[in-house]
Design an enzyme around this catalytic site. Structure first.
Site, PDB file in Angstrom:
ATOM      1  N   ASN A  31      42.519  -8.573  36.971  1.00 22.12           N
ATOM      2  CA  ASN A  31      42.510  -9.396  38.193  1.00 22.12           C
ATOM      3  C   ASN A  31      42.433  -8.522  39.440  1.00 22.12           C
ATOM      4  O   ASN A  31      41.750  -8.864  40.408  1.00 22.12           O
ATOM      5  CB  ASN A  31      43.736 -10.307  38.242  1.00 22.12           C
ATOM      6  CG  ASN A  31      43.508 -11.595  37.464  1.00 22.12           C
ATOM      7  OD1 ASN A  31      42.717 -12.434  37.874  1.00 22.12           O
ATOM      8  ND2 ASN A  31      44.175 -11.726  36.330  1.00 22.12           N
TER       9      ASN A  31
ATOM     10  N   THR B 242      57.467 -19.471  44.809  1.00 22.07           N
ATOM     11  CA  THR B 242      58.749 -20.032  45.263  1.00 22.07           C
ATOM     12  C   THR B 242      59.814 -19.603  44.256  1.00 22.07           C
ATOM     13  O   THR B 242      59.475 -19.078  43.185  1.00 22.07           O
ATOM     14  CB  THR B 242      58.676 -21.579  45.329  1.00 22.07           C
ATOM     15  OG1 THR B 242      58.323 -22.058  44.027  1.00 22.07           O
ATOM     16  CG2 THR B 242      57.660 -22.050  46.352  1.00 22.07           C
TER      17      THR B 242
ATOM     18  N   HIS C  86      48.610 -17.713  37.482  1.00 18.59           N
ATOM     19  CA  HIS C  86      49.260 -18.038  36.213  1.00 18.59           C
ATOM     20  C   HIS C  86      48.208 -18.602  35.253  1.00 18.59           C
ATOM     21  O   HIS C  86      47.413 -19.466  35.651  1.00 18.59           O
ATOM     22  CB  HIS C  86      50.372 -19.061  36.450  1.00 18.59           C
ATOM     23  CG  HIS C  86      51.106 -19.402  35.194  1.00 18.59           C
ATOM     24  ND1 HIS C  86      52.048 -18.566  34.623  1.00 18.59           N
ATOM     25  CD2 HIS C  86      51.008 -20.479  34.380  1.00 18.59           C
ATOM     26  CE1 HIS C  86      52.500 -19.111  33.510  1.00 18.59           C
ATOM     27  NE2 HIS C  86      51.896 -20.267  33.335  1.00 18.59           N
TER      28      HIS C  86
ATOM     29  N   ASP D  94      56.823 -20.002  38.294  1.00 19.66           N
ATOM     30  CA  ASP D  94      55.550 -20.663  37.993  1.00 19.66           C
ATOM     31  C   ASP D  94      55.516 -22.109  38.487  1.00 19.66           C
ATOM     32  O   ASP D  94      55.062 -23.015  37.786  1.00 19.66           O
ATOM     33  CB  ASP D  94      55.271 -20.636  36.473  1.00 19.66           C
ATOM     34  CG  ASP D  94      55.162 -19.218  35.949  1.00 19.66           C
ATOM     35  OD1 ASP D  94      54.761 -18.323  36.714  1.00 19.66           O
ATOM     36  OD2 ASP D  94      55.497 -19.009  34.768  1.00 19.66           O
TER      37      ASP D  94
ATOM     38  N   MET E 164      54.687  -8.788  35.831  1.00 16.23           N
ATOM     39  CA  MET E 164      55.435  -9.459  34.773  1.00 16.23           C
ATOM     40  C   MET E 164      56.950  -9.377  34.932  1.00 16.23           C
ATOM     41  O   MET E 164      57.686  -9.444  33.943  1.00 16.23           O
ATOM     42  CB  MET E 164      55.014  -8.905  33.408  1.00 16.23           C
ATOM     43  CG  MET E 164      53.528  -9.064  33.110  1.00 16.23           C
ATOM     44  SD  MET E 164      52.956 -10.767  33.226  1.00 16.23           S
ATOM     45  CE  MET E 164      53.583 -11.428  31.687  1.00 16.23           C
ATOM     46  N   ARG E 165      57.437  -9.212  36.155  1.00 18.66           N
ATOM     47  CA  ARG E 165      58.883  -9.235  36.386  1.00 18.66           C
ATOM     48  C   ARG E 165      59.244 -10.486  37.172  1.00 18.66           C
ATOM     49  O   ARG E 165      58.544 -10.856  38.117  1.00 18.66           O
ATOM     50  CB  ARG E 165      59.343  -8.028  37.212  1.00 18.66           C
ATOM     51  CG  ARG E 165      59.222  -6.708  36.521  1.00 18.66           C
ATOM     52  CD  ARG E 165      60.141  -6.573  35.336  1.00 18.66           C
ATOM     53  NE  ARG E 165      61.552  -6.582  35.663  1.00 18.66           N
ATOM     54  CZ  ARG E 165      62.516  -6.625  34.741  1.00 18.66           C
ATOM     55  NH1 ARG E 165      62.207  -6.698  33.456  1.00 18.66           N
ATOM     56  NH2 ARG E 165      63.786  -6.608  35.087  1.00 18.66           N
TER      57      ARG E 165
HETATM   58  C1  GRF Z   1      46.555 -12.627  33.597  1.00 17.92           C
HETATM   59  O1  GRF Z   1      46.213 -13.522  32.578  1.00 17.92           O
HETATM   60  C2  GRF Z   1      47.437 -13.287  34.604  1.00 17.92           C
HETATM   61  O2  GRF Z   1      47.138 -14.634  34.815  1.00 17.92           O
HETATM   62  C3  GRF Z   1      48.792 -13.157  33.969  1.00 17.92           C
HETATM   63  O3  GRF Z   1      48.791 -11.873  33.390  1.00 17.92           O
HETATM   64  C4  GRF Z   1      47.450 -11.509  33.086  1.00 17.92           C
HETATM   65  C5  GRF Z   1      47.200 -10.226  33.788  1.00 17.92           C
HETATM   66  O4  GRF Z   1      45.970  -9.658  33.427  1.00 17.92           O
HETATM   67  N1  GRF Z   1      49.845 -13.373  34.922  1.00 17.92           N
HETATM   68  P1  GRF Z   1      45.382  -8.452  34.265  1.00 17.92           P
HETATM   69  O5  GRF Z   1      46.420  -7.338  34.307  1.00 17.92           O
HETATM   70  O6  GRF Z   1      45.030  -8.938  35.629  1.00 17.92           O
HETATM   71  O7  GRF Z   1      44.168  -8.013  33.481  1.00 17.92           O
END
Ligand code: GRF
Length: 268
Positions: A65, A188, A156, A192, A137-138
């Site tokens: 991303n 918020t 998400h 999620d 991821m925290r």
């Molecule tokens: C993505 O699917 C995002 O929606 C989720 O974690 C993944 C991260 O992928 N929160 P990346 O590190 O952007 O490849």
């Protein structure tokens, strides 16, 4: 623990020397080191987008991303990429684009509050207008989230409010939904659950595995996240005082997407 992070902190504006080397380095543990290699981002452009909005991106993993955001030629300045994991692939992507990186390793902090404090300290160095969670991821504490209310967004991998949390693709398959997708929302305190900016839907196919579905959703993520950041940078989207997303976009723009029905009805 905060002391440890501060002691190891070193400003390392690693500019290439004329000999082609790199001063400083991001070798060994990346915890507590800023790095910047090969400045690729233009400071300003004579014509084209104005780099007025400062963005800090928080990551934990591979960074696809982040890569999509960087490839989108957005009218923003990516001030820093910060990871809670030293091994995040996203760090290398940022470094290759000349964006300063920082690792705030959550495992060296005794509590969530200690980590959140250190993280916001690093973010604040860059005075961001927008904090973008891109595979971060925290879970962030309430105080941290409130501090960035209206200027922190997340992506998400589900059509929220369905399937918050982890294993979203497996959850979608277990539930038997025919449409799944991704959501960009303001963050918020409820995980999620923030006001939704944009969603992208994909069909769920009978033979889908979580992996196949994840790949289809990821392609949509890479389209909607840059779009959301662009709208915010343009002032076309913001979080209103009533806690709802305010759009400057005409309704016709939303209507253009039409209906997405899966499986397709007869005659389509
Ligand atoms: C993505 O699917 C995002 O929606 C989720 O974690 C993944 C991260 O992928 N929160 P990346 O590190 O952007 O490849």
């Amino acid at each position: 623990m905060r002391d440890i992070a501060l002691k190891t902190e070193t400003w390392m504006p690693m500019e290439r020397t004329h000999r082609g080397g790199v001063e400083g380095g991001v070798t060994g543990s990346r915890q507590g080191r800023w790095g910047m290699i090969r400045p690729k981002q233009p400071a300003s452009r004579p014509s084209g987008p104005v780099y007025s909005m400062r963005v800090v991106v928080l990551v934990s993993g591979r960074g696809s991303n982040l890569e999509a955001l960087l490839a989108a030629d957005l009218p923003v300045r990516f001030a820093a990429v910060i990871s809670n994991r030293p091994d995040a692939g996203a760090l290398s992507i940022a470094e290759a684009h000349g964006i300063p990186t920082w690792v705030e390793d959550h495992t060296v902090h005794p509590s969530r509050a200690s980590f959140d404090d250190a993280l916001s300290g690093q973010i604040e160095r860059h005075k961001p207008d927008l904090v973008v969670l891109a595979g971060f991821m925290r879970v962030l504490g309430d105080a941290f989230v409130r501090r960035y209310a209206g200027r922190m967004i997340n992506i998400h991998p589900s059509l929220l409010p369905s399937f918050p949390g982890l294993r979203t693709h497996a959850q979608a398959l277990e539930a038997g939904v025919r449409l799944h997708g991704a959501t960009v929302h303001y963050v918020t305190p409820t995980l999620d659950h923030g006001p939704i900016i944009v969603q992208g839907a994909v069909p769920v196919l009978p033979a889908d595995t979580p992996e196949a579905l994840a790949a289809r959703v990821l392609a949509v993520e890479h389209r909607i996240y840059p779009q959301a950041v662009r709208w915010i940078a343009q002032g076309a989207v913001r979080l209103g005082a009533d806690g709802r997303v305010a759009f400057e976009l005409p309704d016709a723009r939303a209507a253009e997407a039409g209906a997405f029905i899966a499986p397709a009805p007869d005659g389509m």
